[in-house]
Scaffold this active site. Structure first.
Site, PDB file in Angstrom:
ATOM      1  N   GLU A  66      18.029  16.545 -22.760  1.00 20.40           N
ATOM      2  CA  GLU A  66      17.015  16.382 -23.808  1.00 20.40           C
ATOM      3  C   GLU A  66      17.505  15.524 -24.967  1.00 20.40           C
ATOM      4  O   GLU A  66      16.702  14.934 -25.677  1.00 20.40           O
ATOM      5  CB  GLU A  66      16.608  17.761 -24.364  1.00 20.40           C
ATOM      6  CG  GLU A  66      15.816  18.611 -23.418  1.00 20.40           C
ATOM      7  CD  GLU A  66      14.333  18.335 -23.461  1.00 20.40           C
ATOM      8  OE1 GLU A  66      13.791  18.071 -24.543  1.00 20.40           O
ATOM      9  OE2 GLU A  66      13.717  18.366 -22.393  1.00 20.40           O
ATOM     10  N   GLU A  88      13.392  13.541 -32.199  1.00 25.19           N
ATOM     11  CA  GLU A  88      12.705  12.498 -31.437  1.00 25.19           C
ATOM     12  C   GLU A  88      12.755  11.177 -32.200  1.00 25.19           C
ATOM     13  O   GLU A  88      12.589  11.143 -33.419  1.00 25.19           O
ATOM     14  CB  GLU A  88      11.252  12.951 -31.236  1.00 25.19           C
ATOM     15  CG  GLU A  88      10.413  12.065 -30.398  1.00 25.19           C
ATOM     16  CD  GLU A  88       9.020  12.632 -30.187  1.00 25.19           C
ATOM     17  OE1 GLU A  88       8.165  11.879 -29.727  1.00 25.19           O
ATOM     18  OE2 GLU A  88       8.790  13.825 -30.483  1.00 25.19           O
TER      19      GLU A  88
END
Length: 196
Positions: A66, A88
């Site tokens: 991730e 992100e």
């Protein structure tokens, strides 16, 4: 289960200058978060050491995926660069889907943060409630407090998500696929964890 030196070797490049999360994901924060979830790695469930290690390996593997900063020709290979990011990059939206129980706070954005890239207000709300922090009003804590960051990842790992089992149950072999899951090609194992 995972001594400090092994943690350092497994997450080899997380403190590299090329990683935006350099210095963030620490062993001490990982242990503090794990202590908040005693069923994680079976410490409260009497599981074998092998099973406990398998769960930690699956967790670190998934969270490394991730947060990877690897590239095809990266030193030590592209998969040695997990834990390079804590949020992100270039989120396309605020990830707010208003719900009565989990209203979005004005001016807050709920894009992916932490080792499990927690996203959307409907995940920040229950994760915050579970760990005792108001993440709806302060979602940035997931990218600024390493213990909170690991706790949100462990909350997601330990908690069934809608129609999906918990990654914890899958890692421990406690998940039996439904007929629909079998028809979709989902079988017990690490692949289902990635799907979750």
């Amino acid at each position: 289960i995972v001594p400090r030196d092994l943690f350092e070797r497994l997450l080899l490049h997380r403190n590299d200058a090329a990683c935006l999360a350099r210095g963030f994901y620490t062993y001490d924060a990982f242990l503090a978060a794990a202590a908040a979830f005693p069923a994680f790695a079976g410490t409260s469930e009497g599981l074998s050491v092998e099973t406990r290690k398998r769960e930690v390996a699956a967790f670190l593997g998934q969270t490394s995926h991730e947060t990877t900063g690897g590239w095809p020709t990266a030193p030590d290979g592209p998969f040695s660069w997990g834990y390079c990011f804590k949020q992100e990059r270039d989120p396309p939206s605020d990830y707010c889907q208003p719900r009565p129980e989990w209203p979005c706070a004005p001016g807050r954005r709920y894009y992916g943060r932490g080792p499990m890239q927690l996203s959307f207000n409907y995940n920040y709300g229950p994760a915050g409630r579970a760990i005792g922090v108001d993440l709806l009003r302060n979602p940035d804590l997931v990218a600024t407090d390493p213990t909170v960051s690991f706790k949100t990842a462990m909350w997601f790992w330990m908690t069934a998500q809608g129609n999906k089992p918990s990654s914890h149950d899958v890692a421990l072999g406690r998940w039996t696929p439904t007929a629909a899951a079998t028809a979709a090609g989902r079988v017990p194992g690490y692949g289902v964890i990635t799907n979750i």
